[in-house]
Scaffold this motif. Structure first.
Motif, PDB file in Angstrom:
ATOM      1  N   GLU A 114      -0.527   9.072  -8.832  1.00 26.37           N
ATOM      2  CA  GLU A 114      -1.845   8.751  -8.211  1.00 26.37           C
ATOM      3  C   GLU A 114      -2.915   9.694  -7.777  1.00 26.37           C
ATOM      4  OE1 GLU A 114      -1.756   7.879  -3.835  1.00 26.37           O
ATOM      5  OE2 GLU A 114       0.377   8.145  -3.826  1.00 26.37           O
ATOM      6  N   GLU A 115      -2.543  11.182  -7.444  1.00 24.48           N
ATOM      7  CA  GLU A 115      -3.443  11.954  -6.955  1.00 24.48           C
ATOM      8  C   GLU A 115      -4.353  12.260  -8.434  1.00 24.48           C
ATOM      9  OE1 GLU A 115      -3.804  16.491  -5.690  1.00 24.48           O
ATOM     10  OE2 GLU A 115      -1.941  15.590  -5.619  1.00 24.48           O
ATOM     11  N   SER A 142      -7.678   3.283  -2.779  1.00 24.23           N
ATOM     12  CA  SER A 142      -6.321   2.880  -2.468  1.00 24.23           C
ATOM     13  C   SER A 142      -5.304   3.086  -3.676  1.00 24.23           C
ATOM     14  CB  SER A 142      -6.099   1.468  -1.740  1.00 24.23           C
ATOM     15  OG  SER A 142      -6.893   0.640  -2.414  1.00 24.23           O
ATOM     16  N   THR A 143      -4.019   2.891  -2.987  1.00 22.62           N
ATOM     17  CA  THR A 143      -3.043   2.966  -4.374  1.00 22.62           C
ATOM     18  C   THR A 143      -1.923   2.035  -3.808  1.00 22.62           C
ATOM     19  OG1 THR A 143      -3.285   5.160  -4.788  1.00 22.62           O
ATOM     20  CG2 THR A 143      -1.266   4.244  -5.500  1.00 22.62           C
ATOM     21  N   SER A 162      -0.791   4.278  -0.420  1.00 20.44           N
ATOM     22  CA  SER A 162      -1.696   5.375   0.540  1.00 20.44           C
ATOM     23  C   SER A 162      -3.153   4.808   0.327  1.00 20.44           C
ATOM     24  CB  SER A 162      -1.599   6.702  -0.155  1.00 20.44           C
ATOM     25  OG  SER A 162      -2.225   6.701  -1.604  1.00 20.44           O
ATOM     26  N   GLY A 163      -3.853   5.552   1.271  1.00 25.43           N
ATOM     27  CA  GLY A 163      -5.500   5.350   1.179  1.00 25.43           C
ATOM     28  C   GLY A 163      -6.015   4.108   2.121  1.00 25.43           C
ATOM     29  N   ASP A 164      -6.845   3.819   1.948  1.00 21.22           N
ATOM     30  CA  ASP A 164      -7.797   2.941   2.827  1.00 21.22           C
ATOM     31  C   ASP A 164      -8.334   1.556   1.913  1.00 21.22           C
ATOM     32  OD1 ASP A 164     -10.208   3.609   1.539  1.00 21.22           O
ATOM     33  OD2 ASP A 164     -10.447   4.986   3.262  1.00 21.22           O
ATOM     34  N   ARG A 198       0.845  -1.220  -0.122  1.00 18.94           N
ATOM     35  CA  ARG A 198      -0.055  -0.128  -0.085  1.00 18.94           C
ATOM     36  C   ARG A 198       1.090   1.103  -0.069  1.00 18.94           C
ATOM     37  NH1 ARG A 198      -4.119   0.162   4.327  1.00 18.94           N
ATOM     38  NH2 ARG A 198      -5.388  -1.039   3.120  1.00 18.94           N
TER      39      ARG A 198
END
Length: 198
Positions: A158-159, A85-86, A79-81, A77
């Motif tokens: 990713e953003e 997520s990424t 980032s994210g949940d 992972r």
């Protein structure tokens, strides 16, 4: 100049099975600009961990068995949940070995359960679509009764990718109704009442 790594950027969503026929015929309003049905396939995922050692570090180690071929994968992972997520997905065996060995020195593909232990194992039937030339849509139904959809982009930024996914999903509220959905592994552990810390 070092090339940026390609990331798996995804958003999960709940989907209604009753809408799959409309999706396949591209009969929603508004219709997708382009829709390709890429078929259906079935695979079994086996996840390995013990006492949350890997998951606490954002690492998921799994073996995916599809058509009698087994592929070892690590998802890290970025980032994210669980819903948005990424991940950096790793399939190179040496890189996986270097990633896991500091946490489990006994890790080996030659050992039962890789020398770690099985956290979860379940089978998924997946329907695949490519929409508007670039977005992958996956509709997953598991053998333990849980279903979840994913919109995915492979991207370096990713953003920007998350912004594109959000904009794409907001264009088609008849299919993406704004509901989030628990991922397959999280749902499996909850339904089975598995305490991953042990």
């Amino acid at each position: 100049m070092t090339a940026k790594r390609l990331l798996e950027v995804e958003s999960k969503f709940g989907f209604r099975p009753s809408l799959i026929t409309k999706l396949r015929s591209n009969g929603g309003n508004p219709a997708f600009k382009r829709l390709e049905a890429l078929g259906m396939h079935k695979f079994t995922d086996t996840y390995y961990d013990r006492q949350d050692v890997l998951s606490k570090k954002g690492i998921w180690l799994r073996q995916r068995t599809d058509n009698n071929s087994a592929i070892l994968e690590a998802k890290v992972r970025v980032s994210g949940d669980f819903a948005r997520s990424t991940f950096h997905e790793i399939k190179d065996r040496k890189t996986i070995l270097d990633l896991i060995r500091p946490h489990f020195p006994q890790f080996s593909e030659e050992k039962e359960h890789l020398g770690i232990g099985v956290l979860a194992e379940f089978t998924t039937t997946r329907q695949n679509f490519r929409v508007d030339h670039k977005f992958a849509i996956m509709l997953d139904s598991t053998d333990f009764g849980h279903s979840v959809g994913e919109v995915e982009l492979m991207a370096e930024d990713e953003e920007k990718a998350h912004q594109e996914i959000d904009a794409f999903m907001s264009q088609y509220p008849w299919f993406f109704n704004g509901s989030t959905c628990e991922g397959k592994l999280a749902a499996y552990l909850r339904i089975r009442g598995i305490d991953t810390s042990k």
